[in-house]
Design an enzyme around this catalytic site. Structure first.
Site, mmCIF file in Angstrom:
data_model
loop_
_atom_site.group_PDB
_atom_site.id
_atom_site.type_symbol
_atom_site.label_atom_id
_atom_site.label_comp_id
_atom_site.label_asym_id
_atom_site.label_seq_id
_atom_site.Cartn_x
_atom_site.Cartn_y
_atom_site.Cartn_z
ATOM 1 N N GLY A 94 0.002 55.226 11.838
ATOM 2 C CA GLY A 94 0.758 55.775 12.970
ATOM 3 C C GLY A 94 2.145 55.140 13.013
ATOM 4 N N LYS A 114 -22.861 51.178 20.893
ATOM 5 C CA LYS A 114 -22.816 49.888 21.593
ATOM 6 C C LYS A 114 -23.011 50.075 23.095
ATOM 7 C CE LYS A 114 -21.918 46.799 18.311
ATOM 8 N NZ LYS A 114 -22.772 45.635 18.016
ATOM 9 N N TYR A 167 -20.012 54.331 16.896
ATOM 10 C CA TYR A 167 -19.931 52.891 17.164
ATOM 11 C C TYR A 167 -19.815 52.634 18.665
ATOM 12 C CZ TYR A 167 -18.313 48.033 16.625
ATOM 13 O OH TYR A 167 -18.171 46.668 16.689
ATOM 14 N N ARG A 174 -3.321 45.333 19.529
ATOM 15 C CA ARG A 174 -4.647 44.697 19.502
ATOM 16 C C ARG A 174 -4.417 43.217 19.810
ATOM 17 N NH1 ARG A 174 -5.649 49.347 19.025
ATOM 18 N NH2 ARG A 174 -7.246 50.375 17.746
ATOM 19 N N PRO A 218 -7.488 53.688 19.704
ATOM 20 C CA PRO A 218 -7.018 53.182 21.003
ATOM 21 C C PRO A 218 -5.551 52.732 20.924
ATOM 22 C CG PRO A 218 -9.170 52.279 20.479
ATOM 23 C CD PRO A 218 -8.698 52.993 19.244
ATOM 24 N N GLY A 251 2.693 52.275 14.397
ATOM 25 C CA GLY A 251 2.533 50.809 14.392
ATOM 26 C C GLY A 251 2.770 50.175 15.750
ATOM 27 N N LYS A 252 2.911 51.029 16.799
ATOM 28 C CA LYS A 252 3.175 50.455 18.127
ATOM 29 C C LYS A 252 1.898 50.219 18.918
ATOM 30 C CE LYS A 252 7.854 52.114 18.569
ATOM 31 N NZ LYS A 252 8.601 53.338 18.793
ATOM 32 N N VAL A 258 -6.503 43.308 9.896
ATOM 33 C CA VAL A 258 -6.119 41.958 9.451
ATOM 34 C C VAL A 258 -6.532 41.761 7.989
ATOM 35 C CG1 VAL A 258 -6.238 39.483 9.909
ATOM 36 C CG2 VAL A 258 -6.377 41.080 11.805
HETATM 37 P P1 NAD Z 1 -20.223 42.378 9.651
HETATM 38 O O1 NAD Z 1 -20.283 43.770 9.149
HETATM 39 O O2 NAD Z 1 -19.536 41.362 8.837
HETATM 40 O O3 NAD Z 1 -21.676 41.835 9.971
HETATM 41 C C1 NAD Z 1 -22.725 42.667 10.365
HETATM 42 C C2 NAD Z 1 -23.977 42.198 9.649
HETATM 43 O O4 NAD Z 1 -25.073 42.997 10.061
HETATM 44 C C3 NAD Z 1 -23.886 42.314 8.149
HETATM 45 O O5 NAD Z 1 -24.362 41.143 7.535
HETATM 46 C C4 NAD Z 1 -24.782 43.499 7.825
HETATM 47 O O6 NAD Z 1 -25.329 43.431 6.522
HETATM 48 C C5 NAD Z 1 -25.810 43.382 8.916
HETATM 49 N N1 NAD Z 1 -26.469 44.648 9.233
HETATM 50 C C6 NAD Z 1 -25.894 45.846 9.478
HETATM 51 N N2 NAD Z 1 -26.835 46.771 9.752
HETATM 52 C C7 NAD Z 1 -28.032 46.134 9.682
HETATM 53 C C8 NAD Z 1 -29.379 46.534 9.864
HETATM 54 N N3 NAD Z 1 -29.690 47.801 10.160
HETATM 55 N N4 NAD Z 1 -30.359 45.603 9.702
HETATM 56 C C9 NAD Z 1 -30.068 44.319 9.399
HETATM 57 N N5 NAD Z 1 -28.807 43.887 9.219
HETATM 58 C C10 NAD Z 1 -27.802 44.778 9.361
HETATM 59 O O7 NAD Z 1 -19.575 42.478 11.098
HETATM 60 P P2 NAD Z 1 -19.056 41.326 12.050
HETATM 61 O O8 NAD Z 1 -17.605 41.467 12.168
HETATM 62 O O9 NAD Z 1 -19.609 40.030 11.631
HETATM 63 O O10 NAD Z 1 -19.692 41.782 13.428
HETATM 64 C C11 NAD Z 1 -20.851 41.186 13.946
HETATM 65 C C12 NAD Z 1 -21.181 41.809 15.284
HETATM 66 O O11 NAD Z 1 -20.078 41.626 16.179
HETATM 67 C C13 NAD Z 1 -21.428 43.314 15.217
HETATM 68 O O12 NAD Z 1 -22.465 43.643 16.102
HETATM 69 C C14 NAD Z 1 -20.149 43.913 15.712
HETATM 70 O O13 NAD Z 1 -20.336 45.166 16.302
HETATM 71 C C15 NAD Z 1 -19.678 42.873 16.713
HETATM 72 N N6 NAD Z 1 -18.217 42.918 16.871
HETATM 73 C C16 NAD Z 1 -17.410 42.405 15.907
HETATM 74 C C17 NAD Z 1 -16.035 42.497 16.077
HETATM 75 C C18 NAD Z 1 -15.081 41.942 15.057
HETATM 76 O O14 NAD Z 1 -13.870 42.070 15.226
HETATM 77 N N7 NAD Z 1 -15.546 41.300 14.012
HETATM 78 C C19 NAD Z 1 -15.490 43.113 17.216
HETATM 79 C C20 NAD Z 1 -16.368 43.628 18.152
HETATM 80 C C21 NAD Z 1 -17.730 43.519 17.988
HETATM 81 N N1 UDP Z 2 -4.560 49.743 11.165
HETATM 82 C C1 UDP Z 2 -3.379 49.769 10.465
HETATM 83 N N2 UDP Z 2 -3.430 49.580 9.124
HETATM 84 C C2 UDP Z 2 -4.590 49.353 8.448
HETATM 85 C C3 UDP Z 2 -5.787 49.313 9.183
HETATM 86 C C4 UDP Z 2 -5.742 49.518 10.546
HETATM 87 O O1 UDP Z 2 -2.305 49.954 11.023
HETATM 88 O O2 UDP Z 2 -4.548 49.174 7.223
HETATM 89 C C5 UDP Z 2 -4.508 49.892 12.622
HETATM 90 C C6 UDP Z 2 -5.504 50.884 13.223
HETATM 91 O O3 UDP Z 2 -4.930 52.172 13.258
HETATM 92 C C7 UDP Z 2 -5.705 50.313 14.600
HETATM 93 C C8 UDP Z 2 -5.502 48.810 14.431
HETATM 94 O O4 UDP Z 2 -4.871 48.653 13.178
HETATM 95 O O5 UDP Z 2 -4.706 50.798 15.451
HETATM 96 C C9 UDP Z 2 -6.791 48.028 14.440
HETATM 97 O O6 UDP Z 2 -7.677 48.603 13.501
HETATM 98 P P1 UDP Z 2 -9.054 47.914 13.111
HETATM 99 O O7 UDP Z 2 -9.774 48.895 12.264
HETATM 100 O O8 UDP Z 2 -8.795 46.578 12.528
HETATM 101 O O9 UDP Z 2 -9.789 47.644 14.485
HETATM 102 P P2 UDP Z 2 -10.151 48.599 15.707
HETATM 103 O O10 UDP Z 2 -9.404 49.868 15.576
HETATM 104 O O11 UDP Z 2 -11.611 48.772 15.610
HETATM 105 O O12 UDP Z 2 -9.713 47.818 16.876
#
Ligand code: NAD
Ligand code: UDP
Length: 481
Positions: free
Chosen positions: A354, A298, A294, A360, A421, A356-357, A337
């Site tokens: 972990g 990105k 991931y 995000r 992280p 929990g400290k 969440v």
């Molecule tokens: P999500 O998984 O709900 O949405 C992603 C969508 O992309 C889904 O509808 C999925 O079906 C579609 N998809 C995945 N692979 C595909 C492919 N190969 N072809 C066509 N469609 C495809 O995720 P989200 O939370 O809505 O995230 C949207 C974007 O924002 C993503 O690029 C994600 O990396 C970025 N982002 C989200 C968060 C977050 O906290 N939600 C944080 C950082 C970045």
């Molecule tokens: N996490 C947690 N309990 C859960 C899921 C995640 O304590 O049920 C923690 C995870 O270890 C991370 C933080 O929550 O430290 C955020 O995780 P998430 O997968 O939501 O996002 P990301 O790690 O991609 O920021």
């Protein structure tokens, strides 16, 4: 119209002479034509009304706020800017006209009266997902025509089905790993599974999506993939989406002259050694870890986006999104969440990984959507951090969920995942200054809105009660049981 009136006047001024000898010439019609409306205006006091109307309109125009934090007025500003653009009606003049409009002062919120915004044709990849579907709602609401491209890997038709039947909405089941040709003005590229559970499921697919590009990208990709494939054969899915998928969408942008926005992530900072994270920070990513499909996917997507901008003059935008939550999140996607909310509602213990400290910063989805639209329609490339600087440890988050849903919810500690992280918090100074954007919804306000949606989806409760009321009564209910 004017010429028609003049012609008629001329015709009346020279009537046929068949009237006979008693014919007396009528008074000069040309003068009558001029004086008649004037006399009418004066007699009926219409002139007074016209003048008062003009004065009021001018006053309104002058006193309209020159800037505003509300997205409504921002949308109007974009509207006026885009109306100007539609007059030029050419893709490649978009940026110039937007900048010109901004310099003429329209971006601040003044809308020239009577100018109607022309809708754009916009493709949203991943538009059936959590963030994408909210973005689609806003784009449709402001009058754009939206094409959602989604393979439904993590997205759901239910997220966008309220637009079915709307002539401004189209849904295409398509995998961005395959090329696609559409005539559009803007491309919001969101397609990518965003939760660790999903992206670790098919990691290689997540990154390969950049395959077809310039030779330099191709060579880079081969080296990159050899390393990746040798190390993590299971990673194909995520890599494909991020690399080949992004390449395909950049290729589309290049071919039709569309503006391209990439939704990157705070994960590009890895386990950051700088806190809070500023856009200039290059990050601390483990390139061979389980999250790297991931993170590196990105990062590669950002690289490709900038290469296309520099090499092919594509107009691009990059958003680095921090943890976002809200209605329509996948219920069991493993993100913290959604996990905590679903667990509390189901009366299961909240699983804290972990100690929990780790921290995000949680952003409500409507704030993110506003930031994405401002970024796309503004004149800055980015990257921009889009996130809420309110920082919480996972234990603090669990406490907020307990307060919101069930004070008696238990907490259960679990082993943490690799490369998690330790802390994350966006520095949003750049977005504040250049996009005029900052989040408005704090966690304690946004969470009940999400709880309401989760409650409906988990228990099939479709009552449209006030989110906060529902939350309070639920909490009280659990507390007393
Ligand atoms: P999500 O998984 O709900 O949405 C992603 C969508 O992309 C889904 O509808 C999925 O079906 C579609 N998809 C995945 N692979 C595909 C492919 N190969 N072809 C066509 N469609 C495809 O995720 P989200 O939370 O809505 O995230 C949207 C974007 O924002 C993503 O690029 C994600 O990396 C970025 N982002 C989200 C968060 C977050 O906290 N939600 C944080 C950082 C970045
Ligand atoms: N996490 C947690 N309990 C859960 C899921 C995640 O304590 O049920 C923690 C995870 O270890 C991370 C933080 O929550 O430290 C955020 O995780 P998430 O997968 O939501 O996002 P990301 O790690 O991609 O920021």
């Amino acid at each position: 119209m004017a010429s028609e009136l003049i012609y008629r006047g001329g015709h009346e001024a020279h009537p046929p002479t068949s009237g006979g000898a008693g014919y007396t010439p009528k008074p000069e019609k040309r003068l009558l034509w001029l004086s008649r409306p004037l006399r009418y205006l004066l007699r009926e006091q219409r002139l007074l009304f016209v003048l008062v109307g003009m004065a009021l309109a001018s006053l309104l125009f002058i006193l309209a706020p020159s800037s505003s934090s509300s997205y409504g007025s921002y949308s109007s500003a974009i509207a006026s800017e885009l109306a100007l653009r539609s007059a030029m009606d050419h893709h490649h003049h978009y940026q110039r006209s937007a900048v010109e409009a901004a310099s003429r002062g329209f971006v601040g919120g003044k809308v020239p009266l009577g100018i109607k915004r022309k809708g754009l044709r916009i493709v949203v990849t991943g538009g059936a997902g959590f963030v994408g579907s909210h973005l689609v709602d806003q784009l449709i609401a402001r009058g754009d025509s939206v094409i959602v491209v989604d393979n439904f890997f993590t997205g759901r038709k239910e997220n966008v089905m309220h637009h079915f039947g709307n002539p401004n909405f189209e849904l295409i089941r398509h995998d961005v790993v395959e090329p696609l040709l559409l005539e559009v003005d803007q491309i919001y590229h969101l397609a990518c599974p965003a939760s660790p559970v999903h992206y670790k499921f098919n990691p290689v697919k997540t990154i390969i999506s950049f395959f077809f590009s310039f030779l330099v990208d191709f060579v880079f990709l081969c080296v990159f993939l050899v390393v990746k494939l040798a190390t993590f054969p299971l990673c194909f899915g995520l890599h494909k989406t991020n690399v080949v998928g992004t390449l395909n969408m950049l290729g589309l942008a290049k071919r039709v002259g569309a503006r391209f926005l990439l939704t990157s992530t705070s994960e590009v900072y890895g386990d950051p050694l700088q806190h809070p994270q500023v856009e200039t920070y290059w990050g601390n990513v483990n390139p061979i870890g389980v999250r790297s499909c991931y993170d590196e996917g990105k990062r590669t997507a950002e690289t490709l986006t900038m290469d296309y901008h520099r090499g092919a003059q594509i107009e691009v935008r990059i958003a680095r999104i921090f943890n976002t939550y809200g209605p329509r999140m996948c219920i069991d996607d493993g993100r913290v969440v959604s996990n905590f909310v679903a667990q509390a509602l189901r009366k299961e213990p909240l699983t804290v990984y972990g100690d929990g400290k780790q921290t995000r910063s949680f952003q409500y989805v409507s704030d993110l959507v506003e930031g994405l639209m401002r970024l796309m329609d503004g004149e800055h490339i980015g990257p921009f951090n889009l996130g809420n600087p309110g920082e919480f440890t996972m234990l603090e988050l669990a406490k907020v969920v307990q307060e919101t849903i069930d004070p008696n919810a238990k907490i259960e500690f679990r082993a943490n995942t690799a490369d998690d992280p330790h802390k994350r918090k966006p520095d949003i100074t750049k977005a504040k200054e250049m996009l005029g954007w900052e989040p408005k919804i704090p966690l304690r306000q946004g969470l009940p809105l999400m709880v309401n949606d989760f409650r409906k989806r988990i228990f099939g409760d479709h009552s449209d009660s006030n989110p906060s009321t529902t939350t309070t009564s639920k909490s009280t209910g659990s507390g007393s049981s």
